[in-house]
Design an enzyme around this catalytic site. Structure first.
Site, PDB file in Angstrom:
ATOM      1  N   ASP A   1      36.919 -37.608  30.099  1.00  0.00           N
ATOM      2  CA  ASP A   1      38.182 -38.297  30.403  1.00  0.00           C
ATOM      3  C   ASP A   1      38.312 -38.707  31.873  1.00  0.00           C
ATOM      4  O   ASP A   1      39.352 -39.226  32.274  1.00  0.00           O
ATOM      5  CB  ASP A   1      39.374 -37.393  30.049  1.00  0.00           C
ATOM      6  CG  ASP A   1      39.515 -37.176  28.552  1.00  0.00           C
ATOM      7  OD1 ASP A   1      38.905 -37.942  27.785  1.00  0.00           O
ATOM      8  OD2 ASP A   1      40.238 -36.254  28.160  1.00  0.00           O
TER       9      ASP A   1
ATOM     10  N   ALA B   1      43.139 -25.994  29.993  1.00  0.00           N
ATOM     11  CA  ALA B   1      42.542 -26.112  28.647  1.00  0.00           C
ATOM     12  C   ALA B   1      43.631 -26.398  27.627  1.00  0.00           C
ATOM     13  O   ALA B   1      43.776 -25.710  26.615  1.00  0.00           O
ATOM     14  CB  ALA B   1      41.759 -24.852  28.294  1.00  0.00           C
ATOM     15  N   ALA B   2      44.422 -27.439  27.887  1.00  0.00           N
ATOM     16  CA  ALA B   2      45.654 -27.663  27.141  1.00  0.00           C
ATOM     17  C   ALA B   2      45.721 -29.025  26.460  1.00  0.00           C
ATOM     18  O   ALA B   2      46.746 -29.393  25.894  1.00  0.00           O
ATOM     19  CB  ALA B   2      46.850 -27.502  28.074  1.00  0.00           C
ATOM     20  N   GLY B   3      44.651 -29.825  26.549  1.00  0.00           N
ATOM     21  CA  GLY B   3      44.661 -31.128  25.873  1.00  0.00           C
ATOM     22  C   GLY B   3      45.392 -32.210  26.644  1.00  0.00           C
ATOM     23  O   GLY B   3      45.623 -33.311  26.130  1.00  0.00           O
ATOM     24  N   ILE B   4      45.786 -31.919  27.893  1.00  0.00           N
ATOM     25  CA  ILE B   4      46.482 -32.926  28.694  1.00  0.00           C
ATOM     26  C   ILE B   4      45.709 -33.219  29.980  1.00  0.00           C
ATOM     27  O   ILE B   4      46.270 -33.695  30.967  1.00  0.00           O
ATOM     28  CB  ILE B   4      47.949 -32.527  28.988  1.00  0.00           C
ATOM     29  CG1 ILE B   4      48.022 -31.106  29.566  1.00  0.00           C
ATOM     30  CG2 ILE B   4      48.787 -32.637  27.725  1.00  0.00           C
ATOM     31  CD1 ILE B   4      49.433 -30.687  29.965  1.00  0.00           C
ATOM     32  N   GLY B   5      44.438 -32.905  29.957  1.00  0.00           N
ATOM     33  CA  GLY B   5      43.546 -33.363  31.025  1.00  0.00           C
ATOM     34  C   GLY B   5      43.604 -32.586  32.312  1.00  0.00           C
ATOM     35  O   GLY B   5      42.996 -33.007  33.298  1.00  0.00           O
ATOM     36  N   GLY B   6      44.312 -31.446  32.335  1.00  0.00           N
ATOM     37  CA  GLY B   6      44.500 -30.686  33.576  1.00  0.00           C
ATOM     38  C   GLY B   6      43.320 -30.746  34.540  1.00  0.00           C
ATOM     39  O   GLY B   6      43.395 -31.413  35.571  1.00  0.00           O
TER      40      GLY B   6
ATOM     41  N   SER C   1      42.001 -34.325  35.211  1.00  0.00           N
ATOM     42  CA  SER C   1      42.897 -35.113  36.060  1.00  0.00           C
ATOM     43  C   SER C   1      42.785 -34.630  37.510  1.00  0.00           C
ATOM     44  O   SER C   1      42.803 -35.438  38.443  1.00  0.00           O
ATOM     45  CB  SER C   1      44.332 -34.975  35.545  1.00  0.00           C
ATOM     46  OG  SER C   1      45.140 -35.989  36.072  1.00  0.00           O
TER      47      SER C   1
ATOM     48  N   LYS D   1      47.619 -36.186  31.213  1.00  0.00           N
ATOM     49  CA  LYS D   1      47.105 -37.306  30.392  1.00  0.00           C
ATOM     50  C   LYS D   1      47.501 -37.031  28.950  1.00  0.00           C
ATOM     51  O   LYS D   1      47.201 -35.963  28.424  1.00  0.00           O
ATOM     52  CB  LYS D   1      45.577 -37.361  30.538  1.00  0.00           C
ATOM     53  CG  LYS D   1      44.860 -38.233  29.545  1.00  0.00           C
ATOM     54  CD  LYS D   1      43.644 -37.540  28.918  1.00  0.00           C
ATOM     55  CE  LYS D   1      44.013 -36.357  28.111  1.00  0.00           C
ATOM     56  NZ  LYS D   1      42.996 -35.767  27.247  1.00  0.00           N
TER      57      LYS D   1
HETATM   58  O1  C5P Z   1      36.079 -33.842  28.173  1.00  0.00           O
HETATM   59  P1  C5P Z   1      35.001 -32.876  28.436  1.00  0.00           P
HETATM   60  O2  C5P Z   1      33.730 -33.536  28.824  1.00  0.00           O
HETATM   61  O3  C5P Z   1      35.371 -31.749  29.323  1.00  0.00           O
HETATM   62  O4  C5P Z   1      34.713 -32.251  26.991  1.00  0.00           O
HETATM   63  C1  C5P Z   1      34.295 -30.925  26.765  1.00  0.00           C
HETATM   64  C2  C5P Z   1      33.456 -30.871  25.505  1.00  0.00           C
HETATM   65  O5  C5P Z   1      34.130 -31.499  24.402  1.00  0.00           O
HETATM   66  C3  C5P Z   1      32.124 -31.586  25.595  1.00  0.00           C
HETATM   67  O6  C5P Z   1      31.146 -30.788  26.189  1.00  0.00           O
HETATM   68  C4  C5P Z   1      31.836 -31.831  24.117  1.00  0.00           C
HETATM   69  O7  C5P Z   1      31.407 -30.639  23.468  1.00  0.00           O
HETATM   70  C5  C5P Z   1      33.212 -32.168  23.564  1.00  0.00           C
HETATM   71  N1  C5P Z   1      33.450 -33.636  23.570  1.00  0.00           N
HETATM   72  C6  C5P Z   1      32.854 -34.414  22.593  1.00  0.00           C
HETATM   73  N2  C5P Z   1      33.053 -35.770  22.610  1.00  0.00           N
HETATM   74  C7  C5P Z   1      33.825 -36.359  23.539  1.00  0.00           C
HETATM   75  C8  C5P Z   1      34.450 -35.576  24.530  1.00  0.00           C
HETATM   76  C9  C5P Z   1      34.240 -34.221  24.519  1.00  0.00           C
HETATM   77  O8  C5P Z   1      32.151 -33.908  21.728  1.00  0.00           O
HETATM   78  N3  C5P Z   1      34.003 -37.684  23.525  1.00  0.00           N
END
Ligand code: C5P
EC number: 2.7.1.148
Length: 275
Positions: free
Chosen positions: A127, A92-97, A100, A10
């Protein structure tokens, strides 16, 4: 019956942080597209929940209940499934691994069992809704407001990750200004990659600066991508550390990817198409 589901990378072409909720989650305005490079999730009936991980990026990927695929299975109320994961994308790379993968697992479960899924997938990741859609979309709120975007040109891109993982919560925490403007107006009609890149260049990824402060190698990655012939736009995706460059042609992207991989053999480099 065996089911396979593709879990594409992503890419956040833009990521504007427009506010923060009382529970700490941030409000986003992000344009997302998906790559033709990604992981593959396989699924068959099993006894208990199990996961086998193979593939070039398998090292260090947990196979226990902390894996996003098994979390997704539990979330969907499943107890007897055997998953396989061909792991290609860095974690943990910013591409949704992981997200996704979770979305692909939910799609596979739904295809195998015909179950309907709980509507609020936030516990699995912000995501997940956009990854469940899997096509170009604008994502707002904390991620749950997903609007498909049609008519965008296919993009030729190169993804580069310097093989460091950047924890998303720490990048959000390091962001000092959390009330930034959303994306410019509504999306105009963007027919060519060049027009699209010009429009994107007026947008931002608000997490790029705090991610670079935490992991300065991201600035090196951006610099290397920026130096490539035929590059249209360079930016970080998500909370990093993966960065992308868009190119005018598939050939330019392929040549750039080869050059970067040769000069930085330790980096993960993937030429791809985004749609
Ligand atoms: O995407 P994910 O839910 O895995 O995000 C990990 C962490 O990133 C969340 O627990 C939160 O600390 C932060 N986050 C956020 N706002 C978002 C998405 C993620 O603060 N919209």
């Amino acid at each position: 019956m065996a089911i396979e589901a593709f879990a594409p990378a992503k890419i956040n072409l833009t990521l504007h942080v427009t506010g923060q909720r009382a529970d700490g989650y941030h409000l986003l305005d992000s344009l997302v597209m998906f790559a033709d490079v990604g992981d593959t999730v396989g699924l068959v009936e099993g006894q208990g929940l199990s996961l086998r991980v193979t593939g070039p990026a398998a090292e260090g990927v947990p196979t226990g209940p902390e894996n996003s695929i098994l979390k997704a299975a539990g979330f969907a109320g499943q107890t007897d499934l055997a998953f396989s994961l061909n792991k290609v994308l860095p974690s943990a790379a910013g591409i949704g691994g992981g997200t996704s993968d979770a979305a692909a697992a939910l799609r596979a479960i739904s295809a195998l069992r015909g179950v309907s899924l709980p509507p609020d997938t936030l516990p699995l990741g912000a995501d997940v809704p956009v990854c469940m859609l899997g096509t170009a979309a604008r994502m707002r709120g904390v991620g749950g407001q997903v609007t498909p975007v049609q008519g965008l040109p296919r993009l030729h891109a190169v993804l580069v990750n310097p093989r460091i993982s950047v924890p998303t919560p720490s990048v959000f925490k390091a962001l000092t200004d959390k009330n930034n403007p959303p994306m410019l107006k509504t999306l105009p009609a963007l027919k060519t990659a060049t027009d699209f890149a010009a429009w994107l260049s007026e947008q931002r990824n608000d997490l790029q600066a705090p991610a670079i402060a935490a992991a300065p190698v991201i600035a090196d990655v951006l610099g290397v991508l920026r130096a490539q012939t035929g590059r249209l736009l360079t930016r970080m995706s998500g909370s990093g550390a993966t960065c992308f460059a868009l190119f005018e042609t598939e050939e330019a992207a392929r040549v750039a990817a080869l050059k970067i991989q040769r000069s930085h053999p330790q980096w993960w480099v993937a030429p791809c198409q985004l749609s």
